[in-house]
Design a protein around this motif. Structure first.
Motif, PDB file in Angstrom:
ATOM      1  N   VAL A 134      27.974  49.138  40.878  1.00  0.00           N
ATOM      2  CA  VAL A 134      28.073  48.854  39.453  1.00  0.00           C
ATOM      3  C   VAL A 134      27.931  50.160  38.694  1.00  0.00           C
ATOM      4  O   VAL A 134      27.030  50.963  38.969  1.00  0.00           O
ATOM      5  N   THR A 135      28.829  50.385  37.759  1.00  0.00           N
ATOM      6  CA  THR A 135      28.766  51.559  36.900  1.00  0.00           C
ATOM      7  C   THR A 135      29.352  51.193  35.546  1.00  0.00           C
ATOM      8  O   THR A 135      29.941  50.137  35.380  1.00  0.00           O
ATOM      9  N   ARG A 136      29.169  52.068  34.592  1.00  0.00           N
ATOM     10  CA  ARG A 136      29.719  51.817  33.263  1.00  0.00           C
ATOM     11  C   ARG A 136      31.150  52.309  33.212  1.00  0.00           C
ATOM     12  O   ARG A 136      31.463  53.386  33.700  1.00  0.00           O
ATOM     13  N   SER A 137      32.026  51.490  32.628  1.00  0.00           N
ATOM     14  CA  SER A 137      33.437  51.829  32.551  1.00  0.00           C
ATOM     15  C   SER A 137      34.070  51.090  31.381  1.00  0.00           C
ATOM     16  O   SER A 137      33.515  50.118  30.875  1.00  0.00           O
TER      17      SER A 137
ATOM     18  N   LYS B 198      40.789  41.393  34.822  1.00  0.00           N
ATOM     19  CA  LYS B 198      41.023  39.966  34.637  1.00  0.00           C
ATOM     20  C   LYS B 198      40.062  39.130  35.468  1.00  0.00           C
ATOM     21  O   LYS B 198      39.894  37.955  35.223  1.00  0.00           O
ATOM     22  N   GLU B 199      39.437  39.746  36.475  1.00  0.00           N
ATOM     23  CA  GLU B 199      38.544  39.027  37.374  1.00  0.00           C
ATOM     24  C   GLU B 199      37.092  39.327  37.047  1.00  0.00           C
ATOM     25  O   GLU B 199      36.766  40.380  36.496  1.00  0.00           O
ATOM     26  N   THR B 200      36.213  38.408  37.419  1.00  0.00           N
ATOM     27  CA  THR B 200      34.772  38.618  37.288  1.00  0.00           C
ATOM     28  C   THR B 200      34.117  38.279  38.617  1.00  0.00           C
ATOM     29  O   THR B 200      34.706  37.610  39.466  1.00  0.00           O
ATOM     30  N   ILE B 201      32.884  38.746  38.777  1.00  0.00           N
ATOM     31  CA  ILE B 201      32.129  38.484  39.992  1.00  0.00           C
ATOM     32  C   ILE B 201      30.688  38.183  39.597  1.00  0.00           C
ATOM     33  O   ILE B 201      30.161  38.772  38.645  1.00  0.00           O
ATOM     34  N   LYS B 202      30.070  37.256  40.308  1.00  0.00           N
ATOM     35  CA  LYS B 202      28.666  36.943  40.076  1.00  0.00           C
ATOM     36  C   LYS B 202      27.853  37.673  41.142  1.00  0.00           C
ATOM     37  O   LYS B 202      28.045  37.432  42.338  1.00  0.00           O
ATOM     38  N   LEU B 203      26.963  38.548  40.716  1.00  0.00           N
ATOM     39  CA  LEU B 203      26.161  39.345  41.638  1.00  0.00           C
ATOM     40  C   LEU B 203      24.951  38.558  42.111  1.00  0.00           C
ATOM     41  O   LEU B 203      24.616  37.498  41.577  1.00  0.00           O
ATOM     42  N   ASP B 204      24.250  39.111  43.107  1.00  0.00           N
ATOM     43  CA  ASP B 204      23.073  38.460  43.674  1.00  0.00           C
ATOM     44  C   ASP B 204      21.957  38.279  42.655  1.00  0.00           C
ATOM     45  O   ASP B 204      21.170  37.338  42.751  1.00  0.00           O
TER      46      ASP B 204
ATOM     47  N   LEU C  57      39.165  47.974  44.769  1.00  0.00           N
ATOM     48  CA  LEU C  57      39.676  49.283  45.165  1.00  0.00           C
ATOM     49  C   LEU C  57      40.068  49.276  46.638  1.00  0.00           C
ATOM     50  O   LEU C  57      39.436  48.605  47.448  1.00  0.00           O
ATOM     51  N   GLU C  58      41.087  50.039  46.994  1.00  0.00           N
ATOM     52  CA  GLU C  58      41.500  50.170  48.387  1.00  0.00           C
ATOM     53  C   GLU C  58      40.508  51.004  49.186  1.00  0.00           C
ATOM     54  O   GLU C  58      40.229  50.714  50.334  1.00  0.00           O
ATOM     55  N   THR C  59      40.004  52.067  48.586  1.00  0.00           N
ATOM     56  CA  THR C  59      39.066  52.947  49.282  1.00  0.00           C
ATOM     57  C   THR C  59      38.056  53.508  48.298  1.00  0.00           C
ATOM     58  O   THR C  59      38.370  53.728  47.130  1.00  0.00           O
ATOM     59  N   THR C  60      36.841  53.706  48.766  1.00  0.00           N
ATOM     60  CA  THR C  60      35.776  54.310  47.964  1.00  0.00           C
ATOM     61  C   THR C  60      35.113  55.384  48.808  1.00  0.00           C
ATOM     62  O   THR C  60      35.538  55.661  49.934  1.00  0.00           O
ATOM     63  N   SER C  61      34.031  55.945  48.316  1.00  0.00           N
ATOM     64  CA  SER C  61      33.319  56.963  49.079  1.00  0.00           C
ATOM     65  C   SER C  61      32.708  56.382  50.352  1.00  0.00           C
ATOM     66  O   SER C  61      32.394  57.118  51.280  1.00  0.00           O
TER      67      SER C  61
ATOM     68  N   CYS D  54      31.688  46.036  37.961  1.00  0.00           N
ATOM     69  CA  CYS D  54      31.472  46.068  39.401  1.00  0.00           C
ATOM     70  C   CYS D  54      32.764  46.507  40.083  1.00  0.00           C
ATOM     71  O   CYS D  54      33.825  45.931  39.839  1.00  0.00           O
ATOM     72  N   PHE D  55      32.688  47.517  40.931  1.00  0.00           N
ATOM     73  CA  PHE D  55      33.815  47.981  41.726  1.00  0.00           C
ATOM     74  C   PHE D  55      33.573  47.544  43.169  1.00  0.00           C
ATOM     75  O   PHE D  55      32.476  47.719  43.690  1.00  0.00           O
ATOM     76  N   GLN D  56      34.596  46.985  43.814  1.00  0.00           N
ATOM     77  CA  GLN D  56      34.455  46.480  45.178  1.00  0.00           C
ATOM     78  C   GLN D  56      35.498  47.113  46.084  1.00  0.00           C
ATOM     79  O   GLN D  56      36.689  47.131  45.768  1.00  0.00           O
ATOM     80  N   ASP D  57      35.028  47.634  47.226  1.00  0.00           N
ATOM     81  CA  ASP D  57      35.905  48.200  48.246  1.00  0.00           C
ATOM     82  C   ASP D  57      36.471  47.056  49.069  1.00  0.00           C
ATOM     83  O   ASP D  57      35.725  46.269  49.651  1.00  0.00           O
ATOM     84  N   LEU D  58      37.798  46.923  49.134  1.00  0.00           N
ATOM     85  CA  LEU D  58      38.427  45.815  49.845  1.00  0.00           C
ATOM     86  C   LEU D  58      38.318  45.940  51.359  1.00  0.00           C
ATOM     87  O   LEU D  58      38.370  44.935  52.067  1.00  0.00           O
ATOM     88  N   SER D  59      38.159  47.152  51.883  1.00  0.00           N
ATOM     89  CA  SER D  59      38.149  47.311  53.334  1.00  0.00           C
ATOM     90  C   SER D  59      36.824  46.914  53.973  1.00  0.00           C
ATOM     91  O   SER D  59      36.799  46.483  55.116  1.00  0.00           O
TER      92      SER D  59
END
Length: 86
Positions: free
Chosen positions: A24-27, A32-38, A48-52, A13-18
Protein backbone atom coordinates in the motif's frame (compact mmCIF):
# COMPACT_ATOMS: atom_id res chain seq x y z
CA UNK A 1 0.79 26.42 -2.20
CA UNK A 2 -1.59 27.17 -5.03
CA UNK A 3 -5.05 25.70 -4.75
CA UNK A 4 -6.36 23.23 -7.32
CA UNK A 5 -3.08 22.33 -9.06
CA UNK A 6 -2.02 19.35 -6.95
CA UNK A 7 -3.25 15.79 -7.62
CA UNK A 8 -5.58 14.02 -5.23
CA UNK A 9 -3.27 11.51 -3.51
CA UNK A 10 -4.86 8.62 -1.63
CA UNK A 11 -3.84 5.19 -0.38
CA UNK A 12 -3.79 2.58 -3.15
CA UNK A 13 -3.00 -1.15 -2.99
CA UNK A 14 -0.65 -2.52 -5.67
CA UNK A 15 -0.69 -6.30 -6.25
CA UNK A 16 1.92 -8.41 -8.04
CA UNK A 17 0.07 -10.89 -10.29
CA UNK A 18 2.88 -13.45 -10.36
CA UNK A 19 3.06 -14.12 -6.61
CA UNK A 20 0.21 -12.16 -4.98
CA UNK A 21 2.51 -9.74 -3.09
CA UNK A 22 0.62 -6.59 -2.06
CA UNK A 23 1.81 -3.21 -0.85
CA UNK A 24 0.00 0.00 0.00
CA UNK A 25 1.30 3.43 -0.94
CA UNK A 26 -0.08 6.83 -1.76
CA UNK A 27 -0.88 7.43 -5.41
CA UNK A 28 -3.18 9.40 -7.70
CA UNK A 29 -3.65 6.56 -10.22
CA UNK A 30 -7.23 5.96 -11.34
CA UNK A 31 -8.55 2.42 -10.85
CA UNK A 32 -11.78 0.54 -11.44
CA UNK A 33 -11.16 -2.30 -8.98
CA UNK A 34 -11.05 -2.33 -5.18
CA UNK A 35 -9.70 -4.81 -2.66
CA UNK A 36 -10.57 -5.47 0.97
CA UNK A 37 -7.42 -5.87 3.06
CA UNK A 38 -6.96 -8.04 6.15
CA UNK A 39 -7.30 -5.01 8.43
CA UNK A 40 -10.75 -4.23 6.99
CA UNK A 41 -9.82 -1.28 4.76
CA UNK A 42 -11.18 -1.21 1.22
CA UNK A 43 -8.69 0.40 -1.16
CA UNK A 44 -8.39 0.93 -4.91
CA UNK A 45 -6.43 -1.92 -6.53
CA UNK A 46 -3.75 -1.74 -9.23
CA UNK A 47 -2.52 -5.05 -10.66
CA UNK A 48 1.12 -5.22 -11.79
CA UNK A 49 2.98 -7.82 -13.85
CA UNK A 50 6.19 -7.46 -11.85
CA UNK A 51 7.33 -5.64 -8.71
CA UNK A 52 10.52 -5.53 -6.68
CA UNK A 53 9.47 -8.89 -5.18
CA UNK A 54 9.66 -10.70 -8.52
CA UNK A 55 11.93 -8.60 -10.76
CA UNK A 56 15.20 -10.46 -11.47
CA UNK A 57 17.34 -7.40 -10.72
CA UNK A 58 15.97 -7.03 -7.19
CA UNK A 59 15.74 -10.75 -6.40
CA UNK A 60 19.33 -11.46 -7.43
CA UNK A 61 18.37 -13.99 -10.09
CA UNK A 62 19.40 -11.79 -13.01
CA UNK A 63 21.41 -13.69 -15.60
CA UNK A 64 24.51 -12.23 -17.16
CA UNK A 65 24.69 -12.54 -20.92
CA UNK A 66 28.31 -13.22 -21.87
CA UNK A 67 27.71 -13.64 -25.58
CA UNK A 68 27.40 -9.84 -25.96
CA UNK A 69 31.20 -9.56 -26.03
CA UNK A 70 31.28 -12.15 -28.77
CA UNK A 71 28.82 -10.17 -30.87
CA UNK A 72 30.80 -6.96 -30.43
CA UNK A 73 34.02 -8.68 -31.45
CA UNK A 74 32.28 -10.27 -34.45
CA UNK A 75 31.02 -6.81 -35.51
CA UNK A 76 34.49 -5.26 -35.15
CA UNK A 77 36.10 -8.07 -37.14
CA UNK A 78 33.48 -7.84 -39.87
CA UNK A 79 33.85 -4.08 -40.36
CA UNK A 80 37.56 -3.74 -39.59
CA UNK A 81 38.31 -3.70 -43.31
CA UNK A 82 35.87 -0.86 -43.95
CA UNK A 83 37.39 1.44 -41.26
CA UNK A 84 38.23 5.11 -41.68
CA UNK A 85 40.67 5.92 -44.43
CA UNK A 86 43.52 8.22 -43.48
Amino acid sequence: MKEGIHPNYREVCFQDLSNGFKFVTRSCVQTKETIKLDDGRELPLVKLETTSETHPFYTGTQKSVDNLGGRVEKFRNKFARVGLKK
